[in-house]
Design a protein around this motif. Structure first.
Motif, PDB file in Angstrom:
ATOM      1  N   PHE A 132       0.828  -1.204   0.000  1.00 58.66           N
ATOM      2  CA  PHE A 132       0.000   0.000   0.000  1.00 58.66           C
ATOM      3  C   PHE A 132       0.863   1.254   0.000  1.00 58.66           C
ATOM      4  O   PHE A 132       0.604   2.210  -0.745  1.00 58.66           O
ATOM      5  CB  PHE A 132      -0.923  -0.013   1.224  1.00 58.66           C
ATOM      6  CG  PHE A 132      -1.784   1.207   1.362  1.00 58.66           C
ATOM      7  CD1 PHE A 132      -2.938   1.339   0.612  1.00 58.66           C
ATOM      8  CD2 PHE A 132      -1.428   2.231   2.234  1.00 58.66           C
ATOM      9  CE1 PHE A 132      -3.735   2.478   0.735  1.00 58.66           C
ATOM     10  CE2 PHE A 132      -2.203   3.361   2.360  1.00 58.66           C
ATOM     11  CZ  PHE A 132      -3.365   3.488   1.602  1.00 58.66           C
ATOM     12  N   VAL A 133       1.899   1.243   0.844  1.00 57.71           N
ATOM     13  CA  VAL A 133       2.809   2.398   0.902  1.00 57.71           C
ATOM     14  C   VAL A 133       3.471   2.621  -0.456  1.00 57.71           C
ATOM     15  O   VAL A 133       3.586   3.770  -0.926  1.00 57.71           O
ATOM     16  CB  VAL A 133       3.873   2.184   1.998  1.00 57.71           C
ATOM     17  CG1 VAL A 133       4.973   3.234   1.905  1.00 57.71           C
ATOM     18  CG2 VAL A 133       3.229   2.231   3.378  1.00 57.71           C
ATOM     19  N   TYR A 134       3.880   1.544  -1.100  1.00 62.52           N
ATOM     20  CA  TYR A 134       4.519   1.690  -2.410  1.00 62.52           C
ATOM     21  C   TYR A 134       3.532   2.222  -3.449  1.00 62.52           C
ATOM     22  O   TYR A 134       3.885   3.105  -4.250  1.00 62.52           O
ATOM     23  CB  TYR A 134       5.085   0.351  -2.875  1.00 62.52           C
ATOM     24  CG  TYR A 134       5.680   0.430  -4.269  1.00 62.52           C
ATOM     25  CD1 TYR A 134       6.933   0.991  -4.471  1.00 62.52           C
ATOM     26  CD2 TYR A 134       4.968  -0.022  -5.373  1.00 62.52           C
ATOM     27  CE1 TYR A 134       7.466   1.096  -5.737  1.00 62.52           C
ATOM     28  CE2 TYR A 134       5.491   0.074  -6.652  1.00 62.52           C
ATOM     29  CZ  TYR A 134       6.748   0.632  -6.826  1.00 62.52           C
ATOM     30  OH  TYR A 134       7.266   0.745  -8.102  1.00 62.52           O
ATOM     31  N   MET A 135       2.320   1.705  -3.457  1.00 63.02           N
ATOM     32  CA  MET A 135       1.337   2.130  -4.452  1.00 63.02           C
ATOM     33  C   MET A 135       0.944   3.602  -4.278  1.00 63.02           C
ATOM     34  O   MET A 135       0.715   4.306  -5.261  1.00 63.02           O
ATOM     35  CB  MET A 135       0.091   1.253  -4.354  1.00 63.02           C
ATOM     36  CG  MET A 135       0.313  -0.196  -4.774  1.00 63.02           C
ATOM     37  SD  MET A 135       0.631  -0.391  -6.550  1.00 63.02           S
ATOM     38  CE  MET A 135      -0.992  -0.072  -7.214  1.00 63.02           C
ATOM     39  N   VAL A 136       0.876   4.058  -3.033  1.00 61.31           N
ATOM     40  CA  VAL A 136       0.422   5.430  -2.770  1.00 61.31           C
ATOM     41  C   VAL A 136       1.567   6.429  -2.873  1.00 61.31           C
ATOM     42  O   VAL A 136       1.440   7.480  -3.518  1.00 61.31           O
ATOM     43  CB  VAL A 136      -0.248   5.513  -1.386  1.00 61.31           C
ATOM     44  CG1 VAL A 136      -0.589   6.969  -1.043  1.00 61.31           C
ATOM     45  CG2 VAL A 136      -1.494   4.643  -1.349  1.00 61.31           C
ATOM     46  N   TRP A 137       2.714   6.125  -2.238  1.00 60.98           N
ATOM     47  CA  TRP A 137       3.806   7.093  -2.150  1.00 60.98           C
ATOM     48  C   TRP A 137       5.026   6.739  -3.004  1.00 60.98           C
ATOM     49  O   TRP A 137       5.993   7.493  -3.018  1.00 60.98           O
ATOM     50  CB  TRP A 137       4.238   7.269  -0.698  1.00 60.98           C
ATOM     51  CG  TRP A 137       3.222   7.971   0.137  1.00 60.98           C
ATOM     52  CD1 TRP A 137       2.919   9.298   0.121  1.00 60.98           C
ATOM     53  CD2 TRP A 137       2.366   7.380   1.124  1.00 60.98           C
ATOM     54  NE1 TRP A 137       1.936   9.575   1.026  1.00 60.98           N
ATOM     55  CE2 TRP A 137       1.571   8.415   1.661  1.00 60.98           C
ATOM     56  CE3 TRP A 137       2.194   6.079   1.604  1.00 60.98           C
ATOM     57  CZ2 TRP A 137       0.610   8.187   2.646  1.00 60.98           C
ATOM     58  CZ3 TRP A 137       1.245   5.847   2.584  1.00 60.98           C
ATOM     59  CH2 TRP A 137       0.475   6.879   3.097  1.00 60.98           C
TER      60      TRP A 137
END
Length: 246
Positions: A79-84
């Motif tokens: 999730f962190v990779y996809m968003v930020w």
């Protein structure tokens, strides 16, 4: 807080922090697992029904906990990779997957060894067992999917999506013994309830669980540092670092 979060996403900064934390995590993991193993296998009393066969829980329970926790950590990293678009998050998710698969396999294998004398069979299509088997397939699927793409960015996105979709299996694993009539016993102990086991039996189990989590932290830090060097090997800070060590 946000400044620290984004700073942690810097490969160079994470590499330096991980280098300082890594020896402490390995030392803690070794100490806890050693103490928990000796305590549980040699000094904990035998179960009044299962005898000494119950001692496999000192491997089975920590492995099952870790198998589920690692997948949740991978989903958060995805999730962190996809968003930020933080590269370190994708590196961490990629490096966690093999350990998660091994722990899930260990939980299934040790559960089968325990199930033979307890249930009279190596395997049952029990809700808890089946959902854990699905978790193992999800780990394998994520790792295979990463290798199916030539572009690292595409592989990272595909793996992140599959991981986040598959995380729905985690509550199924946890609550399967409550939702369905299963052979598998309820949780051995929880944070919110008093353990059903005597303290001299569950305390070494708690030490083993903490030791396994410390091992997970140490393993991840070591693997991510190696992955940073592999992916960032042509960056100036890496080249300068190696020049300084010569």
């Amino acid at each position: 807080m946000w400044a620290f979060f984004h700073k942690l996403g810097s490969p160079r900064w994470f590499y330096a922090i991980a280098a300082r934390l890594e020896p402490w995590c390995w030392t803690l993991a070794l100490l806890l697992i050693l103490v928990g193993s000796v305590w549980g296998l040699a000094f904990a009393p035998a179960d009044y029904q299962q005898g000494n066969s119950f001692r496999i829980i000192y491997i089975h329970v920590p492995a099952a906990f870790l198998g589920q926790s690692i997948y949740m950590a991978m989903a958060v990293c995805g999730f962190v990779y996809m968003v930020w678009k933080i590269k370190v998050a994708d590196m961490a998710a990629a490096m966690m997957a093999p350990l998660g698969a091994v722990m899930t396999f260990m939980a299934l294998l040790s559960g089968s060894v325990w199930g033979k004398p307890t249930w009279g069979t190596w395997w049952q299509w029990d809700a808890r067992l089946t959902s854990m088997l699905i978790l193992l397939f999800l780990y394998i699927g994520v790792m295979v999917l990463r290798g199916a793409f030539h572009r690292p960015e595409a592989a990272a996105r595909a793996a992140a999506i599959l991981t986040m979709v598959g995380v729905v299996n985690i509550p199924i694993i946890k609550y399967s013994v409550d939702w369905w009539n299963t052979l598998h016993q309820p949780a051995t102990f929880t944070i919110t309830e008093r353990p059903a086991m005597p303290v001299e039996m569950w305390l070494p189990l708690l030490v083993m669980v903490l030791g396994f989590y410390a091992f997970f932290a140490a393993f991840t830090l070591t693997r991510v540092r190696s992955e940073i060097l592999r992916r960032e090997g042509n960056k100036r800070w890496v080249l300068d670092m190696f020049r300084e060590t010569r």
